[in-house]
Design a protein around this motif. Structure first.
Motif, PDB file in Angstrom:
ATOM      1  N   ASN A 128       0.828  -1.206   0.000  1.00  0.00           N
ATOM      2  CA  ASN A 128       0.000   0.000   0.000  1.00  0.00           C
ATOM      3  C   ASN A 128       0.871   1.268   0.000  1.00  0.00           C
ATOM      4  N   THR A 129       0.175   2.384  -0.039  1.00  0.00           N
ATOM      5  CA  THR A 129       0.804   3.691  -0.264  1.00  0.00           C
ATOM      6  C   THR A 129       2.032   3.941   0.611  1.00  0.00           C
ATOM      7  N   SER A 130       3.120   4.328  -0.025  1.00  0.00           N
ATOM      8  CA  SER A 130       4.337   4.788   0.672  1.00  0.00           C
ATOM      9  C   SER A 130       4.938   3.765   1.619  1.00  0.00           C
ATOM     10  N   CYS A 131       4.691   2.489   1.387  1.00  0.00           N
ATOM     11  CA  CYS A 131       5.432   1.521   2.203  1.00  0.00           C
ATOM     12  C   CYS A 131       6.823   1.356   1.598  1.00  0.00           C
ATOM     13  N   SER A 132       7.769   0.920   2.426  1.00  0.00           N
ATOM     14  CA  SER A 132       9.101   0.665   1.875  1.00  0.00           C
ATOM     15  C   SER A 132       9.556  -0.734   2.266  1.00  0.00           C
ATOM     16  N   ILE A 133      10.043  -1.422   1.265  1.00  0.00           N
ATOM     17  CA  ILE A 133      10.446  -2.819   1.388  1.00  0.00           C
ATOM     18  C   ILE A 133      11.914  -2.851   0.978  1.00  0.00           C
ATOM     19  N   ASP A 134      12.786  -3.139   1.920  1.00  0.00           N
ATOM     20  CA  ASP A 134      14.216  -3.103   1.593  1.00  0.00           C
ATOM     21  C   ASP A 134      14.631  -4.376   0.837  1.00  0.00           C
ATOM     22  N   HIS A 135      15.905  -4.522   0.604  1.00  0.00           N
ATOM     23  CA  HIS A 135      16.426  -5.582  -0.271  1.00  0.00           C
ATOM     24  C   HIS A 135      16.095  -6.993   0.218  1.00  0.00           C
ATOM     25  N   CYS A 137      13.607  -8.949   0.489  1.00  0.00           N
ATOM     26  CA  CYS A 137      12.428  -9.354   1.279  1.00  0.00           C
ATOM     27  C   CYS A 137      11.581 -10.341   0.477  1.00  0.00           C
ATOM     28  N   ARG A 138      10.737 -11.064   1.190  1.00  0.00           N
ATOM     29  CA  ARG A 138       9.754 -11.963   0.577  1.00  0.00           C
ATOM     30  C   ARG A 138       8.402 -11.597   1.167  1.00  0.00           C
ATOM     31  N   VAL A 139       7.512 -11.095   0.348  1.00  0.00           N
ATOM     32  CA  VAL A 139       6.150 -10.779   0.808  1.00  0.00           C
ATOM     33  C   VAL A 139       5.234 -11.840   0.213  1.00  0.00           C
ATOM     34  N   GLY A 140       4.548 -12.575   1.065  1.00  0.00           N
ATOM     35  CA  GLY A 140       3.801 -13.744   0.620  1.00  0.00           C
ATOM     36  C   GLY A 140       2.537 -13.411  -0.158  1.00  0.00           C
ATOM     37  N   ASP A 141       2.002 -14.441  -0.800  1.00  0.00           N
ATOM     38  CA  ASP A 141       0.730 -14.311  -1.509  1.00  0.00           C
ATOM     39  C   ASP A 141      -0.345 -13.807  -0.533  1.00  0.00           C
ATOM     40  N   TYR A 142      -1.193 -12.907  -0.992  1.00  0.00           N
ATOM     41  CA  TYR A 142      -2.359 -12.392  -0.245  1.00  0.00           C
ATOM     42  C   TYR A 142      -1.984 -11.541   0.968  1.00  0.00           C
ATOM     43  N   ALA A 143      -0.697 -11.264   1.171  1.00  0.00           N
ATOM     44  CA  ALA A 143      -0.317 -10.393   2.289  1.00  0.00           C
ATOM     45  C   ALA A 143      -0.704  -8.951   1.971  1.00  0.00           C
ATOM     46  N   HIS A 144      -0.785  -8.140   3.009  1.00  0.00           N
ATOM     47  CA  HIS A 144      -1.082  -6.714   2.836  1.00  0.00           C
ATOM     48  C   HIS A 144      -0.137  -5.914   3.735  1.00  0.00           C
ATOM     49  N   VAL A 145       0.697  -5.111   3.089  1.00  0.00           N
ATOM     50  CA  VAL A 145       1.596  -4.206   3.807  1.00  0.00           C
ATOM     51  C   VAL A 145       0.950  -2.823   3.694  1.00  0.00           C
ATOM     52  N   ALA A 146       0.409  -2.345   4.806  1.00  0.00           N
ATOM     53  CA  ALA A 146      -0.438  -1.143   4.792  1.00  0.00           C
ATOM     54  C   ALA A 146       0.399   0.124   4.567  1.00  0.00           C
ATOM     55  N   PRO A 147      -0.295   1.254   4.390  1.00  0.00           N
ATOM     56  CA  PRO A 147       0.430   2.497   4.112  1.00  0.00           C
ATOM     57  C   PRO A 147       1.484   2.817   5.173  1.00  0.00           C
ATOM     58  N   GLY A 148       2.634   3.270   4.688  1.00  0.00           N
ATOM     59  CA  GLY A 148       3.672   3.782   5.573  1.00  0.00           C
ATOM     60  C   GLY A 148       4.468   2.736   6.331  1.00  0.00           C
ATOM     61  N   THR A 167       3.608   0.042  10.457  1.00  0.00           N
ATOM     62  CA  THR A 167       4.411  -1.012  11.109  1.00  0.00           C
ATOM     63  C   THR A 167       5.861  -0.913  10.641  1.00  0.00           C
ATOM     64  N   ARG A 168       6.776  -1.120  11.569  1.00  0.00           N
ATOM     65  CA  ARG A 168       8.196  -1.188  11.194  1.00  0.00           C
ATOM     66  C   ARG A 168       8.744  -2.553  11.613  1.00  0.00           C
ATOM     67  N   VAL A 169       9.561  -3.112  10.757  1.00  0.00           N
ATOM     68  CA  VAL A 169      10.083  -4.462  10.984  1.00  0.00           C
ATOM     69  C   VAL A 169      11.589  -4.422  10.787  1.00  0.00           C
ATOM     70  N   ILE A 170      12.344  -4.844  11.814  1.00  0.00           N
ATOM     71  CA  ILE A 170      13.807  -4.785  11.673  1.00  0.00           C
ATOM     72  C   ILE A 170      14.281  -5.896  10.722  1.00  0.00           C
ATOM     73  N   PRO A 171      15.493  -5.785  10.206  1.00  0.00           N
ATOM     74  CA  PRO A 171      15.953  -6.734   9.181  1.00  0.00           C
ATOM     75  C   PRO A 171      15.923  -8.184   9.649  1.00  0.00           C
ATOM     76  N   GLY A 172      15.627  -9.065   8.716  1.00  0.00           N
ATOM     77  CA  GLY A 172      15.761 -10.501   8.938  1.00  0.00           C
ATOM     78  C   GLY A 172      14.630 -11.166   9.692  1.00  0.00           C
ATOM     79  N   ILE A 173      13.595 -10.422  10.019  1.00  0.00           N
ATOM     80  CA  ILE A 173      12.466 -10.956  10.807  1.00  0.00           C
ATOM     81  C   ILE A 173      11.500 -11.718   9.905  1.00  0.00           C
ATOM     82  N   ARG A 174      10.835 -12.732  10.475  1.00  0.00           N
ATOM     83  CA  ARG A 174       9.765 -13.431   9.761  1.00  0.00           C
ATOM     84  C   ARG A 174       8.433 -13.147  10.448  1.00  0.00           C
TER      85      ARG A 174
END
Ligand code: JB2
Length: 222
Positions: A128-135, A137-148, A167-174
């Motif tokens: 979603n709007t203005s989210c950032s996904i760093d190098h 990453c794996r975002v699964g089928d049907y997942a939703h990463v909300a704005p920001g 939501t913020r997620v530190i590197p390497g987390i599942r």
């Protein structure tokens, strides 16, 4: 060549997806919603609701793309397996994709989302709007990463997981499959499957049984 999209849904999320498709030069002749009260209305000017799911199937022909523009992850999953159509990626022109980024059919990458090198986005996932996904990453089928939301490198977001706004997620987390992370959380440890986690740092406050999302959508046991 610009693609033509048939859009499923006519609610708030569909408006954003249709707007992104039009901005990227795609044609959207109509959208499809099972609420008969919406028939003929235009969630975005010039894009009418032309019918429900049954007319989608009869109006689809090879070469047209379909996107399920409904925010609820379990419902998107249920609908995605019903029809033998071709799903396309809805990509806002302001989104930034690094080298090696790939997105599965039906993914929606919305305005100003940034996806860095070698990240993989699943089918029917929402960035979603203005989210950032760093190098990487794996975002699964049907997942939703909300704005920001902001994900560090090498984060894995499981199938159907929902990360609330900011939501913020530190590197390497599942983040586990079909788990929910509350808005504004900071995730510093893995979140298991089928859990709700909230807060800073995020803590698990609820565990659900495997397949809970299927029951929620009237599909019985997994
Ligand atoms: O089975 C269905 C079906 N079930 C619900 N088939 C079809 N074709 N349409 C279906 N719908 C329709 O999805 C409803 O009739 C309704 O028009 C639409 C959902 O719209 P709503 O505005 O309630 O939710 P949304 O998914 O578009 O947006 C939510 O999620 C977004 C990510 C909102 O929370 C937004 O604020 C949020 N940005």
């Amino acid at each position: 060549m610009a693609e033509t999209f048939l859009v499923i849904g006519a609610g708030g999320h569909a408006k954003v997806v249709i707007d992104a498709l039009l901005a990227s030069g795609c044609a959207v002749p109509g959208c499809y919603d099972d609420d008969p009260a919406l028939l003929g209305s235009e969630p975005v000017p010039g894009v009418p609701v032309v019918g429900g799911s049954s007319s989608l199937v009869s109006n689809w022909r090879k070469g047209l793309k379909v996107v399920i523009a409904i925010g609820e992850n379990g419902l998107r999953r249920r609908l995605s397996v019903l029809w033998d159509v071709e799903y396309g990626v809805a990509l806002a022109p302001s989104a930034v994709l690094g080298r090696g980024v790939a997105a599965g059919p039906g993914a929606m990458i919305l305005p100003s989302a940034t996806v860095n090198i070698d990240s993989i986005i699943g089918s029917h996932a929402i960035l979603n709007t203005s989210c950032s996904i760093d190098h990487d990453c794996r975002v699964g089928d049907y997942a939703h990463v909300a704005p920001g939301c902001a994900l560090g490198g090498n984060v894995v977001v499981g199938e159907g997981a929902f990360l609330g706004i900011g939501t913020r997620v530190i590197p390497g987390i599942r983040i586990g499959r079909w788990s929910i992370v509350g808005a504004g959380a900071v995730v510093t440890k893995d979140v298991p499957d089928n859990c709700t986690a909230v807060g800073v740092p995020a803590r698990v406050i609820k565990r659900r049984e495997e397949g809970w999302h299927l029951k929620m959508n009237g599909e019985g046991s997994p």
